[in-house]
Structures are given as C-alpha cells and as structure tokens.
Design an enzyme around this catalytic site. Structure first.
Site, PDB file in Angstrom:
ATOM      1  N   ALA A 131      83.678 131.922 -13.191  1.00 20.74           N
ATOM      2  CA  ALA A 131      84.629 132.491 -12.313  1.00 20.74           C
ATOM      3  C   ALA A 131      85.315 131.479 -11.726  1.00 20.74           C
ATOM      4  O   ALA A 131      86.335 131.637 -11.132  1.00 20.74           O
ATOM      5  CB  ALA A 131      83.576 133.305 -11.268  1.00 20.74           C
ATOM      6  N   GLU A 143      70.674 134.235 -13.931  1.00 22.12           N
ATOM      7  CA  GLU A 143      70.387 135.199 -15.015  1.00 22.12           C
ATOM      8  C   GLU A 143      69.460 135.007 -15.727  1.00 22.12           C
ATOM      9  O   GLU A 143      68.653 135.811 -16.351  1.00 22.12           O
ATOM     10  CB  GLU A 143      71.667 135.977 -15.658  1.00 22.12           C
ATOM     11  CG  GLU A 143      72.813 136.048 -14.571  1.00 22.12           C
ATOM     12  CD  GLU A 143      72.805 137.393 -14.024  1.00 22.12           C
ATOM     13  OE1 GLU A 143      71.733 138.284 -14.325  1.00 22.12           O
ATOM     14  OE2 GLU A 143      73.866 138.116 -13.492  1.00 22.12           O
ATOM     15  N   VAL A 172      72.200 134.288  -8.369  1.00 23.54           N
ATOM     16  CA  VAL A 172      71.157 134.562  -9.073  1.00 23.54           C
ATOM     17  C   VAL A 172      71.453 133.946 -10.608  1.00 23.54           C
ATOM     18  O   VAL A 172      72.513 133.660 -11.001  1.00 23.54           O
ATOM     19  CB  VAL A 172      71.586 135.967  -9.348  1.00 23.54           C
ATOM     20  CG1 VAL A 172      70.686 136.682 -10.486  1.00 23.54           C
ATOM     21  CG2 VAL A 172      71.272 137.074  -8.322  1.00 23.54           C
ATOM     22  N   TRP A 180      82.076 136.197  -9.664  1.00 23.41           N
ATOM     23  CA  TRP A 180      82.653 136.849 -10.681  1.00 23.41           C
ATOM     24  C   TRP A 180      83.633 138.051 -10.511  1.00 23.41           C
ATOM     25  O   TRP A 180      84.642 138.331 -10.690  1.00 23.41           O
ATOM     26  CB  TRP A 180      81.538 137.083 -11.955  1.00 23.41           C
ATOM     27  CG  TRP A 180      82.225 137.539 -13.349  1.00 23.41           C
ATOM     28  CD1 TRP A 180      81.537 138.151 -14.039  1.00 23.41           C
ATOM     29  CD2 TRP A 180      83.135 137.158 -14.061  1.00 23.41           C
ATOM     30  NE1 TRP A 180      82.096 138.410 -15.251  1.00 23.41           N
ATOM     31  CE2 TRP A 180      83.324 137.632 -15.174  1.00 23.41           C
ATOM     32  CE3 TRP A 180      84.258 136.415 -13.725  1.00 23.41           C
ATOM     33  CZ2 TRP A 180      84.114 137.415 -16.101  1.00 23.41           C
ATOM     34  CZ3 TRP A 180      85.290 135.937 -14.381  1.00 23.41           C
ATOM     35  CH2 TRP A 180      85.424 136.688 -15.765  1.00 23.41           C
ATOM     36  N   SER A 220      83.814 132.401 -19.531  1.00 25.38           N
ATOM     37  CA  SER A 220      84.442 132.711 -18.589  1.00 25.38           C
ATOM     38  C   SER A 220      84.001 132.494 -17.070  1.00 25.38           C
ATOM     39  O   SER A 220      83.653 133.511 -16.307  1.00 25.38           O
ATOM     40  CB  SER A 220      84.998 134.127 -18.633  1.00 25.38           C
ATOM     41  OG  SER A 220      83.858 135.135 -18.816  1.00 25.38           O
ATOM     42  N   LYS A 266      72.192 133.871 -24.293  1.00 24.39           N
ATOM     43  CA  LYS A 266      72.653 132.411 -24.258  1.00 24.39           C
ATOM     44  C   LYS A 266      72.179 131.816 -23.012  1.00 24.39           C
ATOM     45  O   LYS A 266      72.013 130.610 -22.724  1.00 24.39           O
ATOM     46  CB  LYS A 266      74.128 132.373 -24.534  1.00 24.39           C
ATOM     47  CG  LYS A 266      74.931 133.291 -23.538  1.00 24.39           C
ATOM     48  CD  LYS A 266      75.479 132.513 -22.171  1.00 24.39           C
ATOM     49  CE  LYS A 266      76.084 133.596 -21.192  1.00 24.39           C
ATOM     50  NZ  LYS A 266      76.407 132.989 -20.025  1.00 24.39           N
ATOM     51  N   LYS A 306      75.627 139.966 -16.998  1.00 26.80           N
ATOM     52  CA  LYS A 306      75.007 139.557 -18.430  1.00 26.80           C
ATOM     53  C   LYS A 306      73.371 139.458 -18.144  1.00 26.80           C
ATOM     54  O   LYS A 306      72.908 138.636 -17.381  1.00 26.80           O
ATOM     55  CB  LYS A 306      75.347 138.184 -18.970  1.00 26.80           C
ATOM     56  CG  LYS A 306      77.211 138.054 -19.226  1.00 26.80           C
ATOM     57  CD  LYS A 306      77.414 136.660 -19.530  1.00 26.80           C
ATOM     58  CE  LYS A 306      78.984 136.879 -19.689  1.00 26.80           C
ATOM     59  NZ  LYS A 306      79.604 135.501 -19.631  1.00 26.80           N
ATOM     60  N   HIS A 320      78.451 145.963  -0.207  1.00 27.36           N
ATOM     61  CA  HIS A 320      77.954 146.620   0.670  1.00 27.36           C
ATOM     62  C   HIS A 320      77.304 145.770   1.909  1.00 27.36           C
ATOM     63  O   HIS A 320      76.875 146.113   3.020  1.00 27.36           O
ATOM     64  CB  HIS A 320      76.353 147.043   0.035  1.00 27.36           C
ATOM     65  CG  HIS A 320      75.592 146.164   0.046  1.00 27.36           C
ATOM     66  ND1 HIS A 320      75.667 144.923  -1.082  1.00 27.36           N
ATOM     67  CD2 HIS A 320      74.442 145.655   0.774  1.00 27.36           C
ATOM     68  CE1 HIS A 320      74.712 144.398  -1.048  1.00 27.36           C
ATOM     69  NE2 HIS A 320      73.756 144.742  -0.005  1.00 27.36           N
TER      70      HIS A 320
END
Length: 336
Positions: free
Chosen positions: A138, A279, A277, A12, A136, A189, A106, A32
């Site tokens: 990515a 979320e 990840v 993203w 949206s 969501k 999110k 990083h």
C-alpha cells in the site's frame, strides 16, 4: 466512470481508494471506526496506517454500511482477513443480486480452511466474487510507484471490466480465471515471509534467504496445486512476484514480525510491535492443516508453526530444515 465502494479504510483500502479516485471513478471509503471517520474526513489522510497519502476530493467517507453498498458498480473488500466473515455477514442484507465484490485481503480461515472468496460467497451467495492480488504494498501504490497485479474472476467479461477499472500507467492489471491459485498464492506467501524475516533477524545472509524463498515457492506450489490451483499462477505475480516483495520489503508486516521473532520476541510481542494485522500468523495454522489434509510436504510451514505456537527456537528450526533427509530437487527429472 464507475461507482466504487471500498470497504475498509486501512492502509490497503485507503491506497486503492486513492488509485480508483485518480482513475476518475466515484469512490466511497467505508469504515465503522469513529476515530477513522473523523481523521479521514477532516485530515483527508490515513495518518496512522498510510501517512503522507492525501485522499482526493472525489472520495466520500462513509460510516453507514447500507449507504456504502447502495447502487455501487463495484465493491472492494479491503478488511483484514480475520474479520472477512464478520464483515461479509454484516454486508449481506444490503448487497444487490449480482453485485461484483473484489476481495483484496490475503488469508485462509484457520478453522474451516476456506479461502476468503469462499467465505464471502458463503455469506453473500447472491454476489459475484472476484480477487485482486500481486506485489502491491500500500505504501508504494498510494504514491504511484509502478507495479503489476492480477484480477481473478470466474467470468472473463467481469475480469476485463475490472481490469479497466483498476488499471492505469503505474498500476498494470492482468486477468486470470484461477481464483483459487491467486488466493492461495497470496495467503501462503505470508507464511514464507515470516520465515524470511526470521532468517534476517537471526543475522543469516542472502544465500540463506534466497534458498528459503526458493524452497518456499516449491511448498506453496505443491500445496496450491493440491487444492486445485494452476502451476502457472504460482510462477506468476501472485506466487513468485508477491513472495519476493513480501520476503524482502521494508513495508512487509509479515517480514517485520518474523524479523522481530528472529531477534528474540515471541509471536505476540512481534505482532504488538508491528501494530497491524500480520496475516501470515493467521494463515500459518490453516496452511499446515491444509497440507495435512492433502498429504503435502511443507517443512518450512511446519517450522513456522512450531516457532509461532510451540515456542520453538528459530535458529534450531533452521538447522533442522538443513539436516532433513537428502532429496533430489525435482523428482520428475531423471538421469539417462
């Protein structure tokens, strides 16, 4: 033209860096990770998380956080939700007073139940924190497939400035003052998307999924309103819009994790398979905690938590949802 720094070079963050660079802004993309620095600098592509999307020449790759945050007009925070607090704490010494930070992750913190903008404000109190959310993925934004999103800000002038920064002919941006509603819609969501993916993995049909999504938006709206969000927000881009795409898209990591669980994998096995990840796994426990705190009924969220953390059988949870006590769909609608 603005100077914009994107903190986080995952899928993203990279997609937004490309969009902003194509809009003519001077963009810095920070990570990083030495491996990512090397890959992005030499290949000009996030080959592992956003393959096929080339970084324009006007994107600078930066490893030093202080340099990435110096003299920027806008900072976009695009790190995964579980590390937002950690990265915000690292950013704090280098952020100027009044710095506009746009959070695009999110999630809800599972211990404090704070939204991500709350966390950023807590760690960087001198910043002006805004949010961007909506349908949206990515993978589509990176290659210019049209979509629409919403910018949330406390200040209308800031919202309209950010609208101009992000908007182009394939990325339409609306504005809103309902930051809490936008964030809760975007986070909750993902929990419903885990359930939708599980339904797909179990082999159920379109009727089942449509019912789940519809009742899911009802839960999302009830909880969101109890937390101070506006009902209009949950029927908009960051509610219904984001729910639809996350529950149905092949790009959705939450749907994919749920699908794998429906096929018999544990939550840990599914997350390892997705390789990014997920979320919704982190937000599920926080959503349940918030619901209990606000005394709001969220049976789908409860079922997702049992599957994730109590090794409940997904098929049995679907049956339990269908066999709950009989109810009226909308209690505010009465017969004459």
């Amino acid at each position: 033209m603005k100077k914009v720094s994107v903190i986080g070079a995952g899928s993203w963050g990279s997609a937004l860096a490309v969009l902003l660079a194509n809009n003519g802004h001077e963009v810095t993309l920070w990570t990083h990770d030495p491996h990512e620095i090397e890959m992005l600098s030499t290949k000009r592509e996030q080959q592992e998380k956003l393959p096929g999307v080339k970084l324009p020449d006007n994107i600078a790759i930066e490893a030093d956080l202080e340099t990435a945050l110096t003299d920027e007009d806008v900072v976009v925070m695009a790190v995964p939700s579980p590390v937002v607090r950690t990265v915000a704490k690292q950013m704090s010494p280098f952020v100027k007073d009044g710095q506009i930070i746009v959070n695009v992750a999110k999630g809800i913190e599972d211990v404090t139940y704070k939204t991500l903008s709350d966390i950023i404000e807590e760690e960087i109190p001198n910043a002006e924190v805004c949010v961007l959310s909506g349908p949206s993925h990515a993978e589509e934004v990176g290659i210019g497939i049209p979509t629409t999103v919403v910018i949330g800000a406390k200040n209308k002038k800031t919202a309209e400035m950010l609208q101009d920064v992000f908007m182009n002919k394939v990325f339409r941006v609306y504005t809103s003052s309902d930051i809490i509603g936008i964030e809760l819609g975007g986070a909750l969501k993902n929990v419903i998307a885990l359930a939708a993916g599980t339904v797909d993995g179990l082999g159920y049909g379109d009727n089942t999924k449509a019912a789940l999504m519809t009742r899911g938006i009802a839960e999302l709206t009830r909880l969101g309103e109890a937390m101070g969000g506006k009902p209009e927000t949950f029927s908009g881009l960051t509610g219904v819009g984001d729910l639809i795409v996350t529950c149905t898209s092949v790009h959705s990591r939450n749907r994919k994790a749920g699908y794998l669980m429906g096929k018999g994998m544990t939550a840990d096995e599914a997350m390892k398979e997705v390789k990014m990840v997920v979320e919704g796994v982190y937000s599920a426990k926080a959503a349940l905690g918030l619901a209990k705190k606000c005394n709001v009924s969220v049976p789908i969220v409860e079922a997702v938590n049992r599957v994730l953390f109590e090794n409940a059988d997904p098929k049995e949870e679907v049956s339990n949802l269908l066999l709950r006590e009989k109810k009226q769909e909308h209690t505010n609608l009465e017969w004459d």
